[in-house]
Scaffold this motif. Structure first.
Motif, short mmCIF file in Angstrom:
data_model
loop_
_atom_site.label_atom_id
_atom_site.label_comp_id
_atom_site.label_asym_id
_atom_site.label_seq_id
_atom_site.Cartn_x
_atom_site.Cartn_y
_atom_site.Cartn_z
N LEU A 3 0.99 -1.24 0.09
CA LEU A 3 -0.04 0.05 0.05
C LEU A 3 0.86 1.28 0.08
O LEU A 3 0.35 2.33 -0.07
N ILE A 60 2.57 2.61 2.61
CA ILE A 60 2.21 3.10 3.81
C ILE A 60 2.85 2.58 4.94
O ILE A 60 3.25 1.39 4.99
N TYR A 67 -2.89 10.58 7.09
CA TYR A 67 -4.37 10.43 7.58
C TYR A 67 -4.18 10.05 9.01
O TYR A 67 -3.18 9.14 9.57
N THR A 73 -6.77 8.75 12.38
CA THR A 73 -8.23 8.45 13.26
C THR A 73 -7.86 8.61 14.57
O THR A 73 -7.06 8.37 15.25
N VAL A 96 -9.62 11.78 9.59
CA VAL A 96 -10.79 11.11 8.68
C VAL A 96 -11.63 10.36 9.32
O VAL A 96 -12.36 9.79 8.75
N GLY A 97 -11.56 10.03 10.80
CA GLY A 97 -12.31 9.28 11.40
C GLY A 97 -12.13 8.85 12.90
O GLY A 97 -11.29 9.57 13.43
N ILE A 104 -1.62 6.86 9.60
CA ILE A 104 -1.13 6.43 8.44
C ILE A 104 -0.10 7.44 7.58
O ILE A 104 -0.48 8.60 7.75
N LYS A 131 2.72 8.15 4.52
CA LYS A 131 2.99 7.53 3.02
C LYS A 131 4.61 7.45 2.98
O LYS A 131 5.36 8.20 3.71
N ALA A 144 -13.46 5.59 6.74
CA ALA A 144 -13.28 6.84 5.74
C ALA A 144 -12.46 6.26 4.61
O ALA A 144 -11.52 5.25 4.59
N LEU A 146 -10.14 6.48 1.73
CA LEU A 146 -9.01 7.34 1.28
C LEU A 146 -8.58 6.98 -0.13
O LEU A 146 -7.82 5.87 -0.40
N ASP A 185 -6.73 8.11 -2.74
CA ASP A 185 -5.48 8.22 -3.23
C ASP A 185 -4.69 6.82 -2.74
O ASP A 185 -3.91 6.55 -3.38
N LEU A 186 -5.16 6.30 -1.63
CA LEU A 186 -4.38 4.91 -1.17
C LEU A 186 -5.30 3.63 -1.49
O LEU A 186 -4.78 2.74 -1.56
N ILE A 227 -7.77 2.59 -0.22
CA ILE A 227 -8.21 1.94 1.19
C ILE A 227 -9.41 2.76 1.73
O ILE A 227 -9.53 3.91 1.38
N ILE A 246 -10.49 3.06 6.10
CA ILE A 246 -9.87 2.80 7.53
C ILE A 246 -10.93 2.93 8.52
O ILE A 246 -11.93 4.02 8.16
N LYS A 265 -8.96 -2.83 1.57
CA LYS A 265 -8.69 -2.54 0.25
C LYS A 265 -10.01 -2.49 -0.68
O LYS A 265 -10.83 -3.13 -0.41
#
Lengths: 307, 307
Positions: A29, A31, A75, A77, A110-111, A127, A129, B24, B26, B28-29, B31, B33, B129
């Motif tokens: 991924l 990440i 990202y 949570t 994001v959550g 997360i 990158k 959430a 995401l 661009d990834l 995925i 989460i 995923k």
């Protein structure tokens, strides 16, 4: 219960290749992911920290884990468990603190969830990158690598002591404890430029803890010169046990990395504190002017079951 | 403190586009989460659940959130906060339960942490995923969509009632509470085959909760025929308030989806319970033979601050 024994038992049950570093590197991924939980009364004390500071520091400690991996945080949570008596303003302040900690990053929250509890619990997942960055592992220290750090050690523990024991206030030390800064730029320059595998950790559980865990995982000795370790001079002034604060105090969120000599000219703002040497009798060896201290245990370090 | 008000205040502070669904997305990834926390005494009771069941169910509830998004679960982190008196065998049993819950999935546990606390607190984060799948959102219900579900409702709450009140044991209902199963295959068939946006949720907080949240987020009325809702016939036999269990009981981890009629021939093992209709006076409308019940609140649903 001992944290390290317990984690070893869990590793045996799970039989996972991933568990070892603070972040798990998910190559498919691109990440890394990390999760950390904080419990009121264990990791922080509501008498000395505001909800805003709690939010700030909870986020920073997780950003620091991402920094230690070499990745870029992206990202997040946030999961909050709150006692019934919590006032909504405190929850807002907590999230304002989270936002402030993220202001110089690309991170979006994001959550997560919010739920009831008997005590305040915070659990954060981040997360990062890995694009264009080489990801560290604590098992990657190599003989001959220089051991470098991003700054001073012991300030956060000193600030905590001042707050808890109502000692003469010292603004810098208190700030180091309440509003620490994750070393994202420091780790970025390494992760983007290094051309071989390397070890990197943060000092969330103390300087010796990081050195010991890298030395153990890499099967080598971490040889450090005491006189090169940076610390706030007020530590020596205020505390008889200042060396314990520097060695074993947690939550400075500095970065420790082992890197080849040829990388050094490309780096800024680092301090060399020692070198990775072939395995000797001790995992961490502290060299003084006329003496050597061999460290083969991290029992003195921050242990979340011991507090 | 009210969970929904609080979440709205947090959303305002964070000003994030992501917060709304349990996962959430995401993009661009590639995925999704999700993170969820469970607190002993709030979400589970140690008198009726073993550490193994705790681990199993904590994992399943997070897999269910991923199922609700339409993604395939892949990676998981587990954070455990444990009282000092915890015995290590119980921690091992907890992780064995986690492993058992994952046995039919590709999920690997890649990290997390273990820390001290005054109570048992579990926080789990899962990455799914999204490749080859269309990801749901609770705001995507469309007028004319059929409302379908994956199974029976109310069994878990009935099982909990039996256990807590020492009623005549019923093996199936107790199992529904202690060892529920996330509906990963059910959601997969939808997410892989559907060709338009759709809404999907799990019933972790109850059937009406899911319907209400989809109806509110999609600005439509969820019209459901009571006689089509499946439930274990023993509910009616044992409980006077069986309808409340079916409507408001949590933790069945069934899936509710709104899908176009032309998808139905491609699906297996679903039950149509109603249809998405233009916004009327109520968010959820329950149709009985000779009566209609209009629901405009989920105060009766599982509220983690109310327990």
């Amino acid at each position: 219960m001992n944290e390290i024994n317990l984690i070893n038992r869990i590793k045996t049950v799970l039989n996972s290749d991933y568990i070892g570093d603070d972040c798990a590197y998910l190559k498919d991924l691109g990440i890394v992911i990390t999760q950390d939980s904080l419990v009121q009364g264990v990791h922080f004390d509501k008498r000395i920290m505001t909800p805003y500071q709690n939010g700030y520091k909870a986020v920073m400690s997780n950003l620091s884990d991402i920094a230690a991996s070499g990745a870029e945080p992206y990202y997040m949570t946030v999961s909050l468990s709150l006692p019934n008596y919590t006032v909504e303003e405190d929850v807002e302040d907590f999230y304002e603190g989270c936002k402030f900690a993220l202001k110089d990053t690309k991170v979006q929250i994001v959550g997560g969830d919010v739920t009831g509890a008997d005590n305040l619990y915070i659990s954060i997942c981040v997360i990062g990158k890995t694009e264009n960055r080489r990801i560290s592992s604590r098992s990657n220290a190599k003989i001959g690598h220089k051991i470098i750090t991003s700054g001073v050690h012991g300030s956060s523990a000193a600030g905590l002591k001042i707050l808890m024991e109502n000692l003469e206030p010292d603004k810098d030390l208190i700030k180091a404890h309440l509003m620490p800064v994750a070393q994202l730029d420091f780790s970025k320059q390494i992760a983007e430029q290094i051309e071989e595998d390397y070890a990197m950790m943060d000092t969330s559980d103390g300087l010796i803890d990081a050195l010991y865990k890298i030395g153990t995982a890499s099967n080598c000795t971490m040889s450090v010169d005491f006189e090169r370790i940076l610390y706030d001079p007020n530590l020596e002034k205020y505390f008889d046990n200042y060396k314990d604060l520097i060695f074993y105090g947690g939550e400075d969120y500095q970065i420790i990395a082992t890197v080849p000599v040829d990388l050094l000219p490309k780096l800024k703002d680092y301090t060399i504190i020692g070198e990775v040497i072939p395995k000797e009798d001790s995992v961490v060896k502290i060299n003084y002017d006329n003496d050597v201290e061999n460290i083969n245990s991290i029992d003195k370090c921050f242990n979340h079951f011991g507090l």
